[in-house]
Design an enzyme around this catalytic site. Sequence first.
Site, PDB file in Angstrom:
ATOM      1  CB  CYS A  71      35.568  22.662  39.804  1.00  0.00           C
ATOM      2  SG  CYS A  71      36.015  22.243  38.284  1.00  0.00           S
ATOM      3  N   GLY A  72      34.842  19.446  40.276  1.00  0.00           N
ATOM      4  CA  GLY A  72      35.573  18.254  40.458  1.00  0.00           C
ATOM      5  C   GLY A  72      36.998  18.245  39.693  1.00  0.00           C
ATOM      6  CG  HIS A 164      25.651  18.675  38.666  1.00  0.00           C
ATOM      7  ND1 HIS A 164      26.339  18.974  37.380  1.00  0.00           N
ATOM      8  CD2 HIS A 164      26.230  18.891  39.657  1.00  0.00           C
ATOM      9  CE1 HIS A 164      27.559  19.415  38.128  1.00  0.00           C
ATOM     10  NE2 HIS A 164      27.497  19.326  39.296  1.00  0.00           N
ATOM     11  CG  ASN A 195      26.670  23.121  36.796  1.00  0.00           C
ATOM     12  OD1 ASN A 195      27.428  23.764  36.039  1.00  0.00           O
ATOM     13  ND2 ASN A 195      26.608  23.157  37.712  1.00  0.00           N
ATOM     14  CD  GLU A 213      31.690  22.868  33.922  1.00  0.00           C
ATOM     15  OE1 GLU A 213      31.708  23.372  35.120  1.00  0.00           O
ATOM     16  OE2 GLU A 213      32.677  22.263  33.305  1.00  0.00           O
ATOM     17  CB  CYS A 222      31.778  18.812  34.322  1.00  0.00           C
ATOM     18  SG  CYS A 222      30.967  19.532  35.803  1.00  0.00           S
ATOM     19  CB  THR A 224      30.523  18.463  40.250  1.00  0.00           C
ATOM     20  OG1 THR A 224      30.422  19.389  39.095  1.00  0.00           O
ATOM     21  CG2 THR A 224      31.742  18.802  41.492  1.00  0.00           C
ATOM     22  N   GLY A 225      29.864  16.701  37.424  1.00  0.00           N
ATOM     23  CA  GLY A 225      28.833  16.476  36.648  1.00  0.00           C
ATOM     24  C   GLY A 225      28.771  14.976  36.140  1.00  0.00           C
TER      25      GLY A 225
END
Length: 280
Positions: A71-72, A164, A195, A213, A222, A224-225
């Site tokens: 999770c970024g 993703h 995601n 998510e 998000c 990483t998104g």
Amino acid sequence: MKFTKMQGLGNDYVYVNCFEEKVDHPEEMAKYVSDRHFGIGSDGLILIKPSKQADFEMAMYNADGSRGEMCGNGIRCVAKYVYDHRLTDQTQISVETLGGIKHLEITAEDGKAVQIRVNMGKPQLNAQEIPVRFDLSKPQIINQPITVSGIEYRMTCVSMGNPHCVVFIDDVDGLVIEKIGPEFEHHSCFPNRVNTEFAKVLDRNTIKMRVWERGSGETLACGTGACAVAAAGILNGLVEDCVTVRLLGGDLKIEWDKEADLIYMTGPAVTVFEGEIFLP
């Protein structure tokens, strides 16, 4: 159990310092603390633990109790927590995740971390590694068709330690994401669920996105998104190698260093409050 509520662009988690606290059943604990009516209220639970491979370990659990690889926004808050609570005095740290070891650079003011730059690693484009079940003749899924609820979309798939699916559309504001999001998440193409980012390119340096998510539903941000969206935009020739990604909770700066093949994410991390909860 003592906890700290933190957020990165509104993507909020309950953090527990496992140098001091013990969490026996994190899957059930995540569901309990995440409940916004009967618990603390969050997008999930993040445990900060000792690591034999890095300075710290981040164990992330979604609001439904499922384990997340990475999770970024969450990892930026981990960096703020360990720096602000004097678990480290270093401004460059490493954090072990299920998505690999991440390296972070902390910018501090008055002894508190205010901005975090994260080396998010190499974007994974191999369909089998993401994983995506698709045409085996296509090792990468870039601008490929996918039919969801009878509508054909074009998807680009990227893993940033977690899977993703990025879809570029004309109207992200009017999207009924609570309806289409679960359809993507549980689509047969994605054996580990996915995601999904719905994005619109505003100009060569700016992308607007909303995210559904896996395990948590729509969130305000998000990390990483945002990295996946930037990578997808670059792969499709839509944006430059350094972009601002606008999320509901705020902006993230994403840069793809093509020479090193590494993606960097820069953004804030905020402590909301600290407290103690009595467990059932």
